[in-house]
Design a protein around this motif. Structure first.
Motif, PDB file in Angstrom:
ATOM      1  N   ARG A   1      18.067  70.719   8.351  1.00 44.53           N
ATOM      2  CA  ARG A   1      18.667  69.387   8.455  1.00 44.53           C
ATOM      3  C   ARG A   1      17.630  68.331   8.066  1.00 44.53           C
ATOM      4  O   ARG A   1      16.483  68.378   8.511  1.00 44.53           O
ATOM      5  CB  ARG A   1      19.171  69.122   9.878  1.00 44.53           C
ATOM      6  N   CYS A   2      18.062  67.385   7.241  1.00 41.47           N
ATOM      7  CA  CYS A   2      17.155  66.316   6.827  1.00 41.47           C
ATOM      8  C   CYS A   2      16.812  65.440   8.038  1.00 41.47           C
ATOM      9  O   CYS A   2      17.704  64.998   8.760  1.00 41.47           O
ATOM     10  CB  CYS A   2      17.791  65.466   5.731  1.00 41.47           C
ATOM     11  N   SER A   3      15.518  65.223   8.229  1.00 40.35           N
ATOM     12  CA  SER A   3      15.086  64.431   9.387  1.00 40.35           C
ATOM     13  C   SER A   3      15.427  62.950   9.210  1.00 40.35           C
ATOM     14  O   SER A   3      15.303  62.185  10.155  1.00 40.35           O
ATOM     15  CB  SER A   3      13.570  64.589   9.592  1.00 40.35           C
ATOM     16  N   GLU A   4      15.883  62.567   8.011  1.00 39.62           N
ATOM     17  CA  GLU A   4      16.197  61.143   7.798  1.00 39.62           C
ATOM     18  C   GLU A   4      17.705  60.902   7.688  1.00 39.62           C
ATOM     19  O   GLU A   4      18.284  60.200   8.481  1.00 39.62           O
ATOM     20  CB  GLU A   4      15.464  60.643   6.562  1.00 39.62           C
ATOM     21  N   CYS A   5      18.371  61.533   6.702  1.00 41.95           N
ATOM     22  CA  CYS A   5      19.798  61.228   6.513  1.00 41.95           C
ATOM     23  C   CYS A   5      20.704  62.202   7.274  1.00 41.95           C
ATOM     24  O   CYS A   5      21.907  62.022   7.303  1.00 41.95           O
ATOM     25  CB  CYS A   5      20.149  61.236   5.026  1.00 41.95           C
ATOM     26  N   ARG A   6      20.103  63.223   7.886  1.00 43.52           N
ATOM     27  CA  ARG A   6      20.813  64.205   8.722  1.00 43.52           C
ATOM     28  C   ARG A   6      21.722  65.157   7.927  1.00 43.52           C
ATOM     29  O   ARG A   6      22.465  65.939   8.522  1.00 43.52           O
ATOM     30  CB  ARG A   6      21.648  63.558   9.855  1.00 43.52           C
TER      31      ARG A   6
ATOM     32  N   VAL B   1      12.376  69.754   0.341  1.00 46.16           N
ATOM     33  CA  VAL B   1      12.743  68.515   1.034  1.00 46.16           C
ATOM     34  C   VAL B   1      14.155  68.121   0.633  1.00 46.16           C
ATOM     35  O   VAL B   1      14.719  68.659  -0.319  1.00 46.16           O
ATOM     36  CB  VAL B   1      11.772  67.357   0.684  1.00 46.16           C
ATOM     37  N   CYS B   2      14.733  67.161   1.373  1.00 45.40           N
ATOM     38  CA  CYS B   2      16.108  66.737   1.116  1.00 45.40           C
ATOM     39  C   CYS B   2      16.205  66.069  -0.260  1.00 45.40           C
ATOM     40  O   CYS B   2      15.538  65.061  -0.512  1.00 45.40           O
ATOM     41  CB  CYS B   2      16.527  65.758   2.207  1.00 45.40           C
ATOM     42  N   PRO B   3      17.007  66.628  -1.159  1.00 47.23           N
ATOM     43  CA  PRO B   3      17.105  66.040  -2.498  1.00 47.23           C
ATOM     44  C   PRO B   3      17.642  64.611  -2.455  1.00 47.23           C
ATOM     45  O   PRO B   3      17.239  63.771  -3.254  1.00 47.23           O
ATOM     46  CB  PRO B   3      18.083  66.955  -3.233  1.00 47.23           C
ATOM     47  N   GLU B   4      18.519  64.308  -1.491  1.00 47.92           N
ATOM     48  CA  GLU B   4      19.084  62.949  -1.395  1.00 47.92           C
ATOM     49  C   GLU B   4      17.995  61.925  -1.084  1.00 47.92           C
ATOM     50  O   GLU B   4      17.957  60.846  -1.659  1.00 47.92           O
ATOM     51  CB  GLU B   4      20.120  62.884  -0.257  1.00 47.92           C
ATOM     52  N   CYS B   5      17.119  62.277  -0.141  1.00 44.40           N
ATOM     53  CA  CYS B   5      16.130  61.300   0.325  1.00 44.40           C
ATOM     54  C   CYS B   5      14.873  61.285  -0.538  1.00 44.40           C
ATOM     55  O   CYS B   5      14.174  60.287  -0.591  1.00 44.40           O
ATOM     56  CB  CYS B   5      15.732  61.584   1.770  1.00 44.40           C
ATOM     57  N   SER B   6      14.571  62.409  -1.180  1.00 40.79           N
ATOM     58  CA  SER B   6      13.307  62.472  -1.920  1.00 40.79           C
ATOM     59  C   SER B   6      13.511  62.173  -3.405  1.00 40.79           C
ATOM     60  O   SER B   6      12.541  62.081  -4.149  1.00 40.79           O
ATOM     61  CB  SER B   6      12.687  63.863  -1.784  1.00 40.79           C
TER      62      SER B   6
END
Ligand SMILES: Cc1ncc(COP(=O)(O)O)c(C=O)c1O
Ligand SMILES: [Zn+2]
Length: 412
Positions: free
Chosen positions: A7-12, A23-28
């Motif tokens: 689970r992404c620690s930022e966008c969940r 890492v989360c492709p959405e956030c990175s």
């Protein structure tokens, strides 16, 4: 056993496991190289045990209950963790504390907390059928990867700054790693490892990129709570460079709370050297990300990082726990080495002794109460950097081999 998601620690957002997913492709997505990692992924187990397993914490059957592996057989014979939680009454008395413990992680197989993460990464590489694992390292993560890799039959490639301490270098070479020393900083090594993994298809163990680096270190928290009889201490002090050990410990206590095995989590106090204090500065400024510190320097080589990769999650873990971050001088760090060794019997490398220097600072600043229960996470052995420790003691000149000379030397 073992089912989990990331689970992404930022966008969940949640993801299925995939060795190529770090890492989360959405956030990175928009991230330039350098700077703290965006979208660090955390492991979420489908099921956590609702009682303590009957095995020792180093037993693969214990580990498999709490870690994201398909079963106990995934772990190589590499006994990371299960280190003692030592009461430190003499050190406690010195600081007027009621309860002080040392989590003695110098006793890991390669001598540092990093063994915990490398054990899990080696297990996952085995499950994925990968044969080469690479890491950038200030020294200990690479040594740990080399050691766990040797136990598991994996090739380890380690990229270190040329200035890494001799003992760490010799250790990782002895374990059989292919070592690249770069004329540059740890931050340079980090970027280089990322590019090399892409180019050569290696599995990347870089801290705060590989989600199992946080997850593997959570076993320190499980052991602390178990040793204290299913209790959390009030405060845990953690030496911080990239901030992954702190997030790993926070994850461990969070998992135990979710599982109903403890009722509350401790406060986390991050300790950084003044010359490499990106996270402590961000904390003091109330920021939720760290500004890089160009030219970061400290006697604590393991904490010397310009741009802490896990700054965002680490700062959040500190904040959510009601904790704090402190910065200590190299002089205070060096003085803490003999203080810890002579009053508690634990010989620590500078980064690890920083936990004690941080306790002194936290007591001065009123961040820790004298009646609170306190744990210092002592993350690496003093044998890894003897020249640094030598700066804090006086080496006696030789004397003639007779009793008179001994009496004169010792003032008897
Ligand atoms: C002995 C020791 N202590 C503390 C740290 C800091 O860990 P992190 O970079 O996860 O904050 C390291 C990292 O190399 C280390 O080797
Ligand atoms: Zn995300």
């Amino acid at each position: 056993m073992g089912e989990f998601l990331l689970r992404c620690s930022e966008c969940r957002l949640e993801y299925a496991e995939d060795p190529a997913l770090l890492v989360c492709p959405e956030c990175s997505g928009e991230q330039e190289t350098g700077g703290s990692t965006r979208g660090v992924l955390e492991v979420e187990l489908a099921r956590l045990p609702d009682r303590w397993p009957g095995h020792d914490p180093s037993d693969p059957r214990f580990l498999a209950e709490f870690l994201p592996v398909s079963g106990p057989a995934s772990f190589p014979a590499f006994p990371a963790g299960d280190t003692p939680l030592l009461p430190a009454p003499r050190l406690a008395a010195r600081h007027g504390l009621d309860g002080l413990w040392i989590k003695d992680d110098t006793r890991n197989p390669s001598g540092s907390t990093k063994d915990r993460a490398s054990l899990l990464v080696a297990a996952k590489a085995g499950e994925y059928g990968l044969d080469t694992v690479a890491a950038a390292s200030t020294g200990n993560a690479g040594t740990a990867l080399a050691a766990a890799g040797a136990a598991a039959g994996l090739e380890a490639v380690v990229i270190v700054p040329a200035a890494a301490p001799e003992a760490k270098l010799v250790q990782m070479l002895s374990y059989g790693a292919r070592v690249v020393r770069v004329d540059g900083t740890y931050d340079d090594a980090f970027e280089l490892c990322l590019a090399a993994c892409r180019e050569f298809g290696w599995y990347n163990r870089n801290t705060a990129l590989n989600p199992f680096t946080i997850e593997g270190k959570k076993t320190a928290a499980l052991e602390i709570a178990r040793s204290l009889g299913s209790q959390s201490p009030d405060v845990v002090l953690v030496p911080v460079g990239d901030g992954v050990i702190l997030s790993g410990v926070a994850k461990g206590f969070a998992d135990l709370k979710t599982a109903g095995l403890i009722d509350r989590v401790p406060r986390f106090i991050a300790v950084q050297p003044k010359g490499s204090a990106a996270i402590a500065r961000a904390w003091a400024a109330g920021a939720d990300d760290a500004e890089p510190v160009p030219g970061a320097h400290s006697v604590a080589d393991s904490l010397t990082v310009e741009a802490p990769r896990n700054a965002r999650l680490c700062l959040r873990n500190i904040r959510e726990s009601g904790g704090a971050a402190v910065a200590v001088s190299d002089r205070e760090i060096l003085a803490a080495i003999p203080a810890l060794a002579s009053r508690a019997g634990v010989f620590a490398e500078p980064a690890a002794a920083a936990a004690l220097a941080g306790l002194e600072a936290a007591l001065r600043d009123g961040l820790v109460g004298r009646t609170e229960s306190v744990v210092l996470l002592v993350t690496g052995s003093g044998l890894k950097d003897v020249p640094a420790a030598a700066r804090a003691v006086q080496r006696p000149d030789p004397v003639e081999p007779n009793l008179k000379a001994i009496a004169r030397r010792l003032g008897l």
